[in-house]
Design a protein around this motif. Structure first.
Motif, short mmCIF file in Angstrom:
data_model
loop_
_atom_site.label_atom_id
_atom_site.label_comp_id
_atom_site.label_asym_id
_atom_site.label_seq_id
_atom_site.Cartn_x
_atom_site.Cartn_y
_atom_site.Cartn_z
N ARG A 18 49.11 26.12 40.28
CA ARG A 18 48.56 26.85 39.13
C ARG A 18 48.66 26.03 37.85
NH1 ARG A 18 50.79 31.63 35.64
NH2 ARG A 18 48.88 32.72 35.11
N GLU A 19 49.82 25.42 37.63
CA GLU A 19 50.00 24.60 36.43
C GLU A 19 49.09 23.38 36.46
OE1 GLU A 19 54.72 25.58 35.61
OE2 GLU A 19 54.17 24.06 37.07
N VAL A 55 44.34 28.98 31.93
CA VAL A 55 45.15 29.70 32.91
C VAL A 55 44.28 30.67 33.71
CG1 VAL A 55 47.06 31.35 33.18
CG2 VAL A 55 47.30 29.40 31.64
N LYS A 56 43.35 31.35 33.04
CA LYS A 56 42.46 32.26 33.75
C LYS A 56 41.59 31.51 34.77
CE LYS A 56 40.51 35.75 31.93
NZ LYS A 56 40.80 37.14 32.09
N MET A 57 41.13 30.31 34.40
CA MET A 57 40.34 29.51 35.32
C MET A 57 41.19 29.08 36.52
SD MET A 57 38.08 27.04 32.93
CE MET A 57 37.44 27.65 31.39
N ALA A 58 42.42 28.68 36.27
CA ALA A 58 43.32 28.29 37.36
C ALA A 58 43.56 29.47 38.29
CB ALA A 58 44.64 27.78 36.79
N ASP A 59 43.81 30.65 37.74
CA ASP A 59 44.02 31.84 38.56
C ASP A 59 42.79 32.17 39.38
OD1 ASP A 59 46.61 32.08 37.63
OD2 ASP A 59 46.13 33.63 36.15
N ALA A 60 41.61 32.05 38.77
CA ALA A 60 40.37 32.34 39.50
C ALA A 60 40.17 31.36 40.65
CB ALA A 60 39.18 32.29 38.55
N LEU A 61 40.48 30.09 40.41
CA LEU A 61 40.34 29.09 41.46
C LEU A 61 41.31 29.38 42.60
CD1 LEU A 61 39.26 26.51 42.70
CD2 LEU A 61 40.81 25.23 41.23
N LEU A 62 42.55 29.69 42.29
CA LEU A 62 43.53 29.99 43.33
C LEU A 62 43.12 31.21 44.15
CD1 LEU A 62 46.82 29.29 41.38
CD2 LEU A 62 45.95 28.01 43.35
N LEU A 63 42.59 32.24 43.48
CA LEU A 63 42.12 33.43 44.20
C LEU A 63 40.96 33.10 45.12
CD1 LEU A 63 42.32 36.22 41.48
CD2 LEU A 63 43.63 36.07 43.59
N LEU A 65 40.21 30.14 46.42
CA LEU A 65 40.69 29.32 47.52
C LEU A 65 41.39 30.17 48.57
CD1 LEU A 65 42.09 26.24 45.55
CD2 LEU A 65 40.09 26.28 47.06
N GLU A 66 42.18 31.13 48.13
CA GLU A 66 42.85 32.03 49.05
C GLU A 66 41.84 32.89 49.82
OE1 GLU A 66 45.69 35.85 48.54
OE2 GLU A 66 46.41 34.01 47.56
N ARG A 67 40.83 33.35 49.11
CA ARG A 67 39.83 34.23 49.71
C ARG A 67 38.99 33.50 50.77
NH1 ARG A 67 34.65 35.60 49.49
NH2 ARG A 67 34.02 34.01 48.00
N THR A 68 38.72 32.24 50.55
CA THR A 68 37.84 31.50 51.45
C THR A 68 38.59 30.65 52.46
OG1 THR A 68 37.65 29.68 49.85
CG2 THR A 68 35.98 31.42 49.75
#
Length: 70
Positions: A18-19, A55-63, A65-68
């Motif tokens: 995330r960081e 931070v919002k962009m990082a969170d969106a990317l992590l979500l 990646l997890e979803r796909t």
């Protein structure tokens, strides 16, 4: 688990995914030729907006990646 661990000392740690993603998003935003910062905004407001957005962009990317993830 750190994304880029730095040493074995318990006081040192690497950046989390995330960081790392937030840092990359912030760097890209700051390097862009036309950042979406209001001319009337104060420097502090601009800094807070960029940090929050990164931070919002990082969170969106992590979500995503997890979803796909298979």
């Amino acid at each position: 688990k750190p994304f880029f661990p730095i040493g074995d000392d318990l006081h040192l740690r690497g950046l989390s995914k995330r960081e790392q993603f937030a840092m990359a998003a912030m760097q890209a935003y700051l390097q862009s030729s036309s950042p979406m910062i209001s001319i009337n905004a104060s420097l502090k407001q601009s800094q807070e907006f960029i940090a929050h957005s990164a931070v919002k962009m990082a969170d969106a990317l992590l979500l995503e990646l997890e979803r796909t993830q298979p």
